[in-house]
Design an enzyme around this catalytic site. Structure first.
Site, PDB file in Angstrom:
ATOM      1  N   ASP A   1       0.862  -1.178   0.000  1.00  0.00           N
ATOM      2  CA  ASP A   1       0.000   0.000   0.000  1.00  0.00           C
ATOM      3  C   ASP A   1       0.907   1.239   0.000  1.00  0.00           C
ATOM      4  O   ASP A   1       1.653   1.459   0.970  1.00  0.00           O
ATOM      5  CB  ASP A   1      -0.883  -0.040   1.258  1.00  0.00           C
ATOM      6  CG  ASP A   1      -1.783   1.165   1.384  1.00  0.00           C
ATOM      7  OD1 ASP A   1      -1.592   2.156   0.633  1.00  0.00           O
ATOM      8  OD2 ASP A   1      -2.676   1.143   2.250  1.00  0.00           O
ATOM      9  N   VAL A   2       0.820   2.041  -1.057  1.00  0.00           N
ATOM     10  CA  VAL A   2       1.750   3.160  -1.206  1.00  0.00           C
ATOM     11  C   VAL A   2       1.563   4.266  -0.168  1.00  0.00           C
ATOM     12  O   VAL A   2       2.387   5.177  -0.090  1.00  0.00           O
ATOM     13  CB  VAL A   2       1.680   3.787  -2.627  1.00  0.00           C
ATOM     14  CG1 VAL A   2       2.228   2.827  -3.668  1.00  0.00           C
ATOM     15  CG2 VAL A   2       0.268   4.244  -2.967  1.00  0.00           C
TER      16      VAL A   2
ATOM     17  N   TYR B   1      -9.906  15.158  -4.591  1.00  0.00           N
ATOM     18  CA  TYR B   1      -9.200  14.771  -5.821  1.00  0.00           C
ATOM     19  C   TYR B   1      -8.541  15.998  -6.455  1.00  0.00           C
ATOM     20  O   TYR B   1      -7.359  15.978  -6.812  1.00  0.00           O
ATOM     21  CB  TYR B   1     -10.171  14.110  -6.796  1.00  0.00           C
ATOM     22  CG  TYR B   1      -9.480  13.428  -7.971  1.00  0.00           C
ATOM     23  CD1 TYR B   1      -8.706  12.287  -7.783  1.00  0.00           C
ATOM     24  CD2 TYR B   1      -9.593  13.940  -9.261  1.00  0.00           C
ATOM     25  CE1 TYR B   1      -8.066  11.667  -8.853  1.00  0.00           C
ATOM     26  CE2 TYR B   1      -8.954  13.325 -10.336  1.00  0.00           C
ATOM     27  CZ  TYR B   1      -8.194  12.183 -10.122  1.00  0.00           C
ATOM     28  OH  TYR B   1      -7.551  11.571 -11.182  1.00  0.00           O
TER      29      TYR B   1
ATOM     30  N   LYS C   1      -4.562  16.517  -6.675  1.00  0.00           N
ATOM     31  CA  LYS C   1      -3.868  16.507  -7.965  1.00  0.00           C
ATOM     32  C   LYS C   1      -3.152  17.841  -8.217  1.00  0.00           C
ATOM     33  O   LYS C   1      -2.107  17.872  -8.869  1.00  0.00           O
ATOM     34  CB  LYS C   1      -4.846  16.193  -9.097  1.00  0.00           C
ATOM     35  CG  LYS C   1      -5.331  14.735  -9.099  1.00  0.00           C
ATOM     36  CD  LYS C   1      -4.180  13.742  -9.243  1.00  0.00           C
ATOM     37  CE  LYS C   1      -4.631  12.317  -9.472  1.00  0.00           C
ATOM     38  NZ  LYS C   1      -3.512  11.351  -9.438  1.00  0.00           N
TER      39      LYS C   1
HETATM   40  N1  LIG Z   1      -8.161   7.028 -16.031  1.00  0.00           N
HETATM   41  C1  LIG Z   1      -8.264   8.314 -16.188  1.00  0.00           C
HETATM   42  O1  LIG Z   1      -9.101   8.814 -16.942  1.00  0.00           O
HETATM   43  C2  LIG Z   1      -7.342   9.240 -15.437  1.00  0.00           C
HETATM   44  C3  LIG Z   1      -7.372  10.606 -15.764  1.00  0.00           C
HETATM   45  C4  LIG Z   1      -6.506  11.480 -15.114  1.00  0.00           C
HETATM   46  C5  LIG Z   1      -5.651  11.002 -14.150  1.00  0.00           C
HETATM   47  N2  LIG Z   1      -5.652   9.681 -13.832  1.00  0.00           N
HETATM   48  C6  LIG Z   1      -4.710   9.250 -12.799  1.00  0.00           C
HETATM   49  O2  LIG Z   1      -3.912   8.205 -13.322  1.00  0.00           O
HETATM   50  C7  LIG Z   1      -3.576   7.298 -12.273  1.00  0.00           C
HETATM   51  C8  LIG Z   1      -3.981   5.903 -12.652  1.00  0.00           C
HETATM   52  O3  LIG Z   1      -5.367   5.877 -12.918  1.00  0.00           O
HETATM   53  P1  LIG Z   1      -6.080   4.635 -13.613  1.00  0.00           P
HETATM   54  O4  LIG Z   1      -7.347   5.142 -14.149  1.00  0.00           O
HETATM   55  O5  LIG Z   1      -5.123   3.929 -14.481  1.00  0.00           O
HETATM   56  O6  LIG Z   1      -6.400   3.748 -12.321  1.00  0.00           O
HETATM   57  P2  LIG Z   1      -6.757   2.176 -12.167  1.00  0.00           P
HETATM   58  O7  LIG Z   1      -7.779   2.103 -11.101  1.00  0.00           O
HETATM   59  O8  LIG Z   1      -7.027   1.544 -13.473  1.00  0.00           O
HETATM   60  O9  LIG Z   1      -5.375   1.585 -11.597  1.00  0.00           O
HETATM   61  C9  LIG Z   1      -4.874   2.092 -10.399  1.00  0.00           C
HETATM   62  C10 LIG Z   1      -4.021   1.031  -9.742  1.00  0.00           C
HETATM   63  O10 LIG Z   1      -3.527   1.596  -8.504  1.00  0.00           O
HETATM   64  C11 LIG Z   1      -3.604   0.595  -7.504  1.00  0.00           C
HETATM   65  N3  LIG Z   1      -3.696   1.227  -6.177  1.00  0.00           N
HETATM   66  C12 LIG Z   1      -4.715   1.984  -5.726  1.00  0.00           C
HETATM   67  N4  LIG Z   1      -4.468   2.381  -4.467  1.00  0.00           N
HETATM   68  C13 LIG Z   1      -3.257   1.840  -4.130  1.00  0.00           C
HETATM   69  C14 LIG Z   1      -2.451   1.885  -2.961  1.00  0.00           C
HETATM   70  N5  LIG Z   1      -2.835   2.572  -1.870  1.00  0.00           N
HETATM   71  N6  LIG Z   1      -1.275   1.220  -2.960  1.00  0.00           N
HETATM   72  C15 LIG Z   1      -0.870   0.512  -4.051  1.00  0.00           C
HETATM   73  N7  LIG Z   1      -1.586   0.438  -5.191  1.00  0.00           N
HETATM   74  C16 LIG Z   1      -2.775   1.109  -5.223  1.00  0.00           C
HETATM   75  C17 LIG Z   1      -4.865  -0.189  -7.842  1.00  0.00           C
HETATM   76  O11 LIG Z   1      -4.840  -1.491  -7.262  1.00  0.00           O
HETATM   77  C18 LIG Z   1      -4.812  -0.234  -9.365  1.00  0.00           C
HETATM   78  O12 LIG Z   1      -4.140  -1.384  -9.837  1.00  0.00           O
HETATM   79  C19 LIG Z   1      -4.269   7.837 -11.020  1.00  0.00           C
HETATM   80  O13 LIG Z   1      -3.340   8.630 -10.305  1.00  0.00           O
HETATM   81  C20 LIG Z   1      -5.386   8.682 -11.577  1.00  0.00           C
HETATM   82  O14 LIG Z   1      -5.790   9.678 -10.689  1.00  0.00           O
HETATM   83  C21 LIG Z   1      -6.485   8.797 -14.448  1.00  0.00           C
END
Ligand SMILES: NC(=O)c1ccc[n+]([C@@H]2O[C@H](COP(=O)([O-])OP(=O)(O)OC[C@H]3O[C@@H](n4cnc5c(N)ncnc54)[C@H](O)[C@@H]3O)[C@@H](O)[C@H]2O)c1
Length: 315
Positions: free
Chosen positions: A64-65, A184, A188
């Protein structure tokens, strides 16, 4: 793809799936050895197998990060397994989980703190333990300082270079604020502030720190969400919001991360790179009016935002 990251060692948090999953695969394609840090053990193991099947090098660290012990453990694991640390991609976030929607008067303090612990504390912790490991590792294997010596009035060897790369995942929510998501959006935006601050502190030691601000990226989870909505008109509304008339793919973001981690980006630090098809360059009032006819012609359109209660304009 290329071998531009050959010999380098990367940690990707949240690298089991989504943007982090694609980033882990892309860095491995470019030759890096990749440590995937995630809570989702099965999915992370699957991504490791996928990378290995394509000839890459990867392994898994479950943690867990938000915990110091994860940050300490992942940095130690990178050193034990691969002998050094060059790249840290801080991407983990529980998209689609947690209950931190609503204005500041609606969400409770624990939810606020819980969201910020992943959004911000984890980025602090990762950097805290990765930076000394990068500095101890020294310049990336194969780095040739010669082209950077003796130019202008500079004499002698260049300052430390290619010692480390940190890429922090922000969002267009870090640049532009939306209704009902204070944790959020503040988190961010804070990631961007911390990125710029760390770029100044660690630039002199040869480490660059940059942030990425993705737009709407169709990850595995968001693909399912849209399929559940089963409303193409709603999805088209999202596409129409983008000057390039499409939403993003995880590999669009992964390509940007790989560039920022590559030798080609050694003079780029403290920037926020929007990977959003031009979404964040638009003037909202014009963009909304441009979509007026489409919305009127499709009164039944739905998006996942309807489910989150964010569809109503507060008149
Ligand atoms: N998908 C989008 O449209 C989008 C847009 C802008 C920003 N983001 C950002 O990009 C990043 C990734 O998003 P995504 O959509 O690929 O997410 P996702 O949910 O597909 O994947 C996120 C991963 O992070 C892991 N995770 C979550 N909490 C954790 C923790 N405490 N410790 C370790 N691992 C943990 C989850 O298990 C998962 O595998 C995030 O920071 C998100 O805010 C996503």
């Amino acid at each position: 793809m290329s071998n531009r990251l050959e010999g380098r060692v990367a940690i990707v948090t949240g690298g089991a799936q989504g943007i982090g999953g694609a980033t882990a695969r892309r860095l491995a394609e470019d030759g890096a050895s990749v440590l995937i840090v995630d809570l989702a053990e099965e999915l992370a193991a699957e991504n490791v197998r996928r990378i290995e099947a394509e000839g890459g090098i990867a392994s898994l660290f479950v943690g867990d990060v938000t915990k110091s012990e994860t940050a300490i453990g992942m940095v130690a694991a990178a050193g034990d397994r691969y002998g050094r640390l060059d790249i840290l991609v801080q991407n983990a976030f529980p998209v689609g989980e947690g209950s931190f929607g609503g204005g500041v008067t609606d969400i409770d303090f624990e939810s606020w703190r819980g969201a910020l612990s992943v959004l911000l504390d984890a980025v602090f912790l990762g950097a805290k333990y990765a930076v000394p490991a990068m500095q101890a590792s020294g310049p990336a294997p194969g780095f040739d300082p010669a082209p950077y010596a003796e130019y202008g009035l500079h004499e002698g060897p260049p300052p430390p270079m290619e010692v480390g790369r940190i890429v922090n995942m922000s969002s267009i929510h870090g640049l532009l604020q939306a209704a009902g998501v204070p944790a959020y959006d503040a988190g961010k935006a804070a990631v961007i502030g911390l990125t710029k601050q760390m770029a100044i502190d660690y630039g002199p030691t040869g480490i660059t720190v940059n942030a990425i601000a993705p737009g709407h990226i169709i990850t595995e989870k968001l693909q399912k969400l849209w399929e559940q909505m089963s409303n193409p008109a709603g999805y088209r509304l999202f596409e129409l919001q983008y000057p390039v008339r499409r939403t993003g793919l995880p590999q669009d973001v992964a390509n940007g991360v790989a560039f920022l981690c590559s030798p080609e980006a050694s003079f780029i630090t403290g920037v926020v790179l929007p990977i959003d098809g031009g979404h964040s360059i638009q003037l909202v009032e014009n963009a909304v009016v441009e979509m007026k006819d489409y919305i009127q012609q499709n009164p039944d359109l739905k998006t996942h935002f309807d489910e989150w209660g964010a569809k109503q304009c507060r008149l």
